[in-house]
Design a protein around this motif. Structure first.
Motif, PDB file in Angstrom:
ATOM      1  N   LEU A 158      -0.588 -11.856  -7.360  1.00 44.90           N
ATOM      2  CA  LEU A 158       0.286 -11.156  -6.422  1.00 44.90           C
ATOM      3  C   LEU A 158       0.218 -11.816  -5.046  1.00 44.90           C
ATOM      4  O   LEU A 158       1.224 -11.938  -4.353  1.00 44.90           O
ATOM      5  N   GLY A 159      -0.993 -12.225  -4.671  1.00 41.49           N
ATOM      6  CA  GLY A 159      -1.181 -12.870  -3.372  1.00 41.49           C
ATOM      7  C   GLY A 159      -0.387 -14.150  -3.218  1.00 41.49           C
ATOM      8  O   GLY A 159       0.006 -14.512  -2.111  1.00 41.49           O
ATOM      9  N   LYS A 160      -0.122 -14.812  -4.333  1.00 36.73           N
ATOM     10  CA  LYS A 160       0.653 -16.062  -4.282  1.00 36.73           C
ATOM     11  C   LYS A 160       2.138 -15.791  -4.054  1.00 36.73           C
ATOM     12  O   LYS A 160       2.811 -16.523  -3.327  1.00 36.73           O
ATOM     13  N   TYR A 161       2.659 -14.766  -4.718  1.00 35.67           N
ATOM     14  CA  TYR A 161       4.112 -14.624  -4.815  1.00 35.67           C
ATOM     15  C   TYR A 161       4.731 -13.564  -3.903  1.00 35.67           C
ATOM     16  O   TYR A 161       5.907 -13.664  -3.559  1.00 35.67           O
ATOM     17  N   LEU A 162       3.973 -12.544  -3.530  1.00 41.68           N
ATOM     18  CA  LEU A 162       4.544 -11.511  -2.672  1.00 41.68           C
ATOM     19  C   LEU A 162       4.532 -11.945  -1.213  1.00 41.68           C
ATOM     20  O   LEU A 162       3.622 -12.639  -0.767  1.00 41.68           O
ATOM     21  N   ASP A 163       5.547 -11.525  -0.474  1.00 37.76           N
ATOM     22  CA  ASP A 163       5.591 -11.834   0.953  1.00 37.76           C
ATOM     23  C   ASP A 163       4.580 -10.997   1.723  1.00 37.76           C
ATOM     24  O   ASP A 163       3.908 -11.490   2.624  1.00 37.76           O
ATOM     25  N   TYR A 164       4.517  -9.711   1.388  1.00 38.64           N
ATOM     26  CA  TYR A 164       3.532  -8.812   1.992  1.00 38.64           C
ATOM     27  C   TYR A 164       3.039  -7.832   0.947  1.00 38.64           C
ATOM     28  O   TYR A 164       3.756  -7.494  -0.003  1.00 38.64           O
ATOM     29  N   ILE A 165       1.820  -7.376   1.126  1.00 42.66           N
ATOM     30  CA  ILE A 165       1.210  -6.396   0.231  1.00 42.66           C
ATOM     31  C   ILE A 165       0.850  -5.179   1.063  1.00 42.66           C
ATOM     32  O   ILE A 165      -0.010  -5.241   1.943  1.00 42.66           O
ATOM     33  N   HIS A 166       1.549  -4.070   0.815  1.00 37.86           N
ATOM     34  CA  HIS A 166       1.347  -2.832   1.567  1.00 37.86           C
ATOM     35  C   HIS A 166       0.308  -1.988   0.842  1.00 37.86           C
ATOM     36  O   HIS A 166       0.595  -1.439  -0.223  1.00 37.86           O
ATOM     37  N   VAL A 167      -0.884  -1.886   1.378  1.00 36.44           N
ATOM     38  CA  VAL A 167      -1.959  -1.149   0.700  1.00 36.44           C
ATOM     39  C   VAL A 167      -1.900   0.323   1.116  1.00 36.44           C
ATOM     40  O   VAL A 167      -1.974   0.647   2.303  1.00 36.44           O
ATOM     41  N   MET A 168      -1.763   1.191   0.128  1.00 38.45           N
ATOM     42  CA  MET A 168      -1.605   2.622   0.401  1.00 38.45           C
ATOM     43  C   MET A 168      -2.974   3.253   0.657  1.00 38.45           C
ATOM     44  O   MET A 168      -3.535   3.955  -0.189  1.00 38.45           O
ATOM     45  N   THR A 169      -3.502   2.988   1.838  1.00 40.51           N
ATOM     46  CA  THR A 169      -4.844   3.451   2.200  1.00 40.51           C
ATOM     47  C   THR A 169      -4.790   4.877   2.751  1.00 40.51           C
ATOM     48  O   THR A 169      -5.111   5.148   3.914  1.00 40.51           O
ATOM     49  N   TYR A 170      -4.355   5.777   1.904  1.00 47.24           N
ATOM     50  CA  TYR A 170      -4.287   7.211   2.206  1.00 47.24           C
ATOM     51  C   TYR A 170      -4.297   7.964   0.889  1.00 47.24           C
ATOM     52  O   TYR A 170      -4.345   7.336  -0.179  1.00 47.24           O
ATOM     53  N   ASP A 171      -4.283   9.286   0.946  1.00 45.17           N
ATOM     54  CA  ASP A 171      -4.451  10.124  -0.244  1.00 45.17           C
ATOM     55  C   ASP A 171      -5.798   9.859  -0.927  1.00 45.17           C
ATOM     56  O   ASP A 171      -5.928  10.007  -2.141  1.00 45.17           O
ATOM     57  N   GLY A 307      -0.938  -6.637   9.541  1.00 47.45           N
ATOM     58  CA  GLY A 307      -0.270  -5.603  10.318  1.00 47.45           C
ATOM     59  C   GLY A 307      -0.454  -4.239   9.698  1.00 47.45           C
ATOM     60  O   GLY A 307      -1.407  -4.000   8.950  1.00 47.45           O
ATOM     61  N   ALA A 308       0.492  -3.346   9.994  1.00 43.33           N
ATOM     62  CA  ALA A 308       0.389  -1.942   9.585  1.00 43.33           C
ATOM     63  C   ALA A 308       1.624  -1.520   8.813  1.00 43.33           C
ATOM     64  O   ALA A 308       2.736  -1.986   9.069  1.00 43.33           O
ATOM     65  N   MET A 309       1.422  -0.616   7.867  1.00 45.58           N
ATOM     66  CA  MET A 309       2.513   0.006   7.112  1.00 45.58           C
ATOM     67  C   MET A 309       2.387   1.521   7.288  1.00 45.58           C
ATOM     68  O   MET A 309       1.304   2.075   7.125  1.00 45.58           O
ATOM     69  N   VAL A 310       3.480   2.169   7.644  1.00 39.05           N
ATOM     70  CA  VAL A 310       3.456   3.602   7.952  1.00 39.05           C
ATOM     71  C   VAL A 310       4.207   4.408   6.895  1.00 39.05           C
ATOM     72  O   VAL A 310       5.381   4.135   6.599  1.00 39.05           O
ATOM     73  N   TRP A 311       3.543   5.400   6.352  1.00 42.83           N
ATOM     74  CA  TRP A 311       4.192   6.405   5.504  1.00 42.83           C
ATOM     75  C   TRP A 311       4.060   7.745   6.235  1.00 42.83           C
ATOM     76  O   TRP A 311       3.003   8.319   6.254  1.00 42.83           O
ATOM     77  N   THR A 312       5.144   8.250   6.842  1.00 46.07           N
ATOM     78  CA  THR A 312       6.493   7.710   6.982  1.00 46.07           C
ATOM     79  C   THR A 312       6.950   7.903   8.422  1.00 46.07           C
ATOM     80  O   THR A 312       6.350   8.678   9.186  1.00 46.07           O
ATOM     81  N   ILE A 313       8.070   7.286   8.770  1.00 49.33           N
ATOM     82  CA  ILE A 313       8.607   7.401  10.127  1.00 49.33           C
ATOM     83  C   ILE A 313       9.078   8.821  10.413  1.00 49.33           C
ATOM     84  O   ILE A 313       9.022   9.295  11.556  1.00 49.33           O
ATOM     85  N   ASP A 314       9.511   9.540   9.372  1.00 49.51           N
ATOM     86  CA  ASP A 314      10.078  10.879   9.566  1.00 49.51           C
ATOM     87  C   ASP A 314       9.030  11.982   9.598  1.00 49.51           C
ATOM     88  O   ASP A 314       9.367  13.154   9.777  1.00 49.51           O
ATOM     89  N   LEU A 315       7.744  11.635   9.429  1.00 54.28           N
ATOM     90  CA  LEU A 315       6.673  12.632   9.514  1.00 54.28           C
ATOM     91  C   LEU A 315       5.911  12.568  10.831  1.00 54.28           C
ATOM     92  O   LEU A 315       5.086  13.432  11.125  1.00 54.28           O
ATOM     93  N   ASP A 316       6.174  11.531  11.633  1.00 59.60           N
ATOM     94  CA  ASP A 316       5.622  11.475  12.987  1.00 59.60           C
ATOM     95  C   ASP A 316       6.375  12.490  13.851  1.00 59.60           C
ATOM     96  O   ASP A 316       7.412  13.024  13.430  1.00 59.60           O
ATOM     97  N   ASP A 317       5.888  12.765  15.041  1.00 58.39           N
ATOM     98  CA  ASP A 317       6.588  13.707  15.934  1.00 58.39           C
ATOM     99  C   ASP A 317       7.749  12.974  16.596  1.00 58.39           C
ATOM    100  O   ASP A 317       7.687  12.597  17.765  1.00 58.39           O
ATOM    101  N   PHE A 318       8.819  12.792  15.822  1.00 59.04           N
ATOM    102  CA  PHE A 318       9.919  11.929  16.268  1.00 59.04           C
ATOM    103  C   PHE A 318      10.719  12.520  17.415  1.00 59.04           C
ATOM    104  O   PHE A 318      11.370  11.792  18.170  1.00 59.04           O
ATOM    105  N   THR A 319      10.669  13.838  17.594  1.00 62.10           N
ATOM    106  CA  THR A 319      11.385  14.440  18.723  1.00 62.10           C
ATOM    107  C   THR A 319      10.495  14.551  19.963  1.00 62.10           C
ATOM    108  O   THR A 319      10.997  14.714  21.075  1.00 62.10           O
ATOM    109  N   GLY A 320       9.189  14.510  19.761  1.00 63.25           N
ATOM    110  CA  GLY A 320       8.254  14.660  20.865  1.00 63.25           C
ATOM    111  C   GLY A 320       8.058  16.099  21.317  1.00 63.25           C
ATOM    112  O   GLY A 320       7.342  16.363  22.286  1.00 63.25           O
ATOM    113  N   THR A 321       8.649  17.047  20.601  1.00 62.86           N
ATOM    114  CA  THR A 321       8.620  18.444  21.054  1.00 62.86           C
ATOM    115  C   THR A 321       7.426  19.232  20.527  1.00 62.86           C
ATOM    116  O   THR A 321       7.113  20.295  21.053  1.00 62.86           O
ATOM    117  N   PHE A 322       6.763  18.747  19.505  1.00 64.72           N
ATOM    118  CA  PHE A 322       5.669  19.505  18.883  1.00 64.72           C
ATOM    119  C   PHE A 322       4.304  19.149  19.461  1.00 64.72           C
ATOM    120  O   PHE A 322       3.464  20.020  19.653  1.00 64.72           O
TER     121      PHE A 322
END
Length: 340
Positions: A158-171, A307-322
């Motif tokens: 996988l390291g040879k052929y994939l451009d990036y490897i997103h490791v799901m370091t959660y759950d 770098g970093a991979m985020v799961w997910t953009i829609d679960l952050d405080d995207f409005t800043g109101t909370f």
């Protein structure tokens, strides 16, 4: 493989980062559109300058060919890819699969050269149809748990052929454990940590610069058996109650966590694992905040990951109101920490 991620977007990416040119990849989920009120999230909500890669989750697969999933995916794709008009350096990608997708369709697809070619042709045709012109890119999201990694991946290949490897370091921990535990601890005495998973991938043949550390913008919740026993590994009777927006027992978005914290919950710092937890009554949550994201970014850079991979953009405080920490406080911490 839990998620196979393919580019619907822009230009050729360099496979190594130079200096501080880290990658910040953020997932967008096409079911976030169904959340009520302030939780509703569509491509129009995305800040096109926040992440330098955006991944649309998810597409499906039938008869070895890529397919849409939601009734309005085609409309959402157009808006999603249109974000590149506001940021010419933005890369947009499309993920196939997902947690409930299983492995059977992938297994069938890769089983013969003919099936693989059918899939490849359908993907290229599909992505070109929705506005992807330059060279396509193939990263993948992969497991962080040791037994799953060992059973599922030829890491060096996988390291040879994939451009990036997103490791799901959660759950790493959740209500299934029967006791409290952190969702995404940076360190631990065993194998269930960001540090262990990332080093395992690196030490078994995946180039560090291709490996992206997974960052969750949500926490895992538990119901305590005894509300006076509130530490790590305290006995639990099941998941915590569903949040008003995400509506899934055992999980809260970061913005829902802030509401919980502001309602009088006791906040604690898990020193050995470098992540916080909080509790109130019989509800207990292990999560990440601005401080733990900052510590993880420092660790990421020190260890020369890509770098970093985020799961997910829609679960952050995207409005800043909370959370009252500005818009996208967690992802903004990553962006600043990575020097983007």
């Amino acid at each position: 493989m839990a998620k196979l991620t393919l580019l619907t977007g822009l230009a050729l990416l360099l496979n190594a980062h130079v200096g501080t040119a880290y990658v910040l990849t953020c997932y967008f989920t096409n079911w976030a559109q169904y959340r009520p009120g302030l939780g509703k999230y569509t491509p129009e909500n995305i800040d096109p300058n926040l992440c330098n890669h955006l991944i649309y989750a998810f597409a499906g697969m039938n008869n070895n060919e890529i397919t849409t999933y939601e009734w309005n995916d085609e409309t959402l794709y157009k808006s999603f890819n249109g974000l590149k008009n506001q940021n010419r350096n933005l890369k947009t990608l499309l993920a196939i699969g997902g947690w409930n997708f299983g492995t059977e369709k992938f297994t069938t697809m890769v089983s013969t050269p003919q099936n693989r070619q059918t899939f490849i042709n359908s993907v290229v045709r599909f992505l070109r149809q929705y506005g992807s012109r330059p060279r396509l890119m193939a990263p993948a999201a992969v497991a962080g748990g040791l037994s799953t990694i060992q059973a599922g991946y030829e890491i060096a290949e996988l390291g040879k052929y994939l451009d990036y490897i997103h490791v799901m370091t959660y759950d790493f921990h959740g209500p299934w454990d029967g006791s409290t535990g952190e969702n995404s601890p940076l360190f631990s005495s065993g194998t269930l940590s960001v540090e262990y998973a990332m080093n395992y991938w690196k030490n078994n043949g995946a180039p560090a610069q291709k490996l992206l550390v997974g960052f969750p913008t949500y926490g895992k919740t538990f119901t305590l058996q005894n509300p006076s026993n509130t530490g790590i590994e305290a006995p639990t009777s099941g998941p915590g109650p569903a949040g008003p927006y995400t509506k899934e027992a055992g999980l809260l978005a970061y913005y829902e966590i802030c509401t919980f914290l502001n309602s009088g919950a006791t906040q604690a710092w898990d020193e050995p694992q470098d992540v916080p937890y909080a509790y109130k009554g019989s509800e207990w949550i292990g999560y990440d905040n601005v401080k733990s994201f900052g510590l993880k970014v420092d660790w990421l850079k020190k260890n020369n990951f890509g770098g970093a991979m985020v799961w997910t953009i829609d679960l952050d405080d995207f409005t800043g109101t909370f959370c009252h920490e500005g818009k996208y406080p967690l992802i903004s911490t990553l962006k600043k920490g990575l020097g983007l």
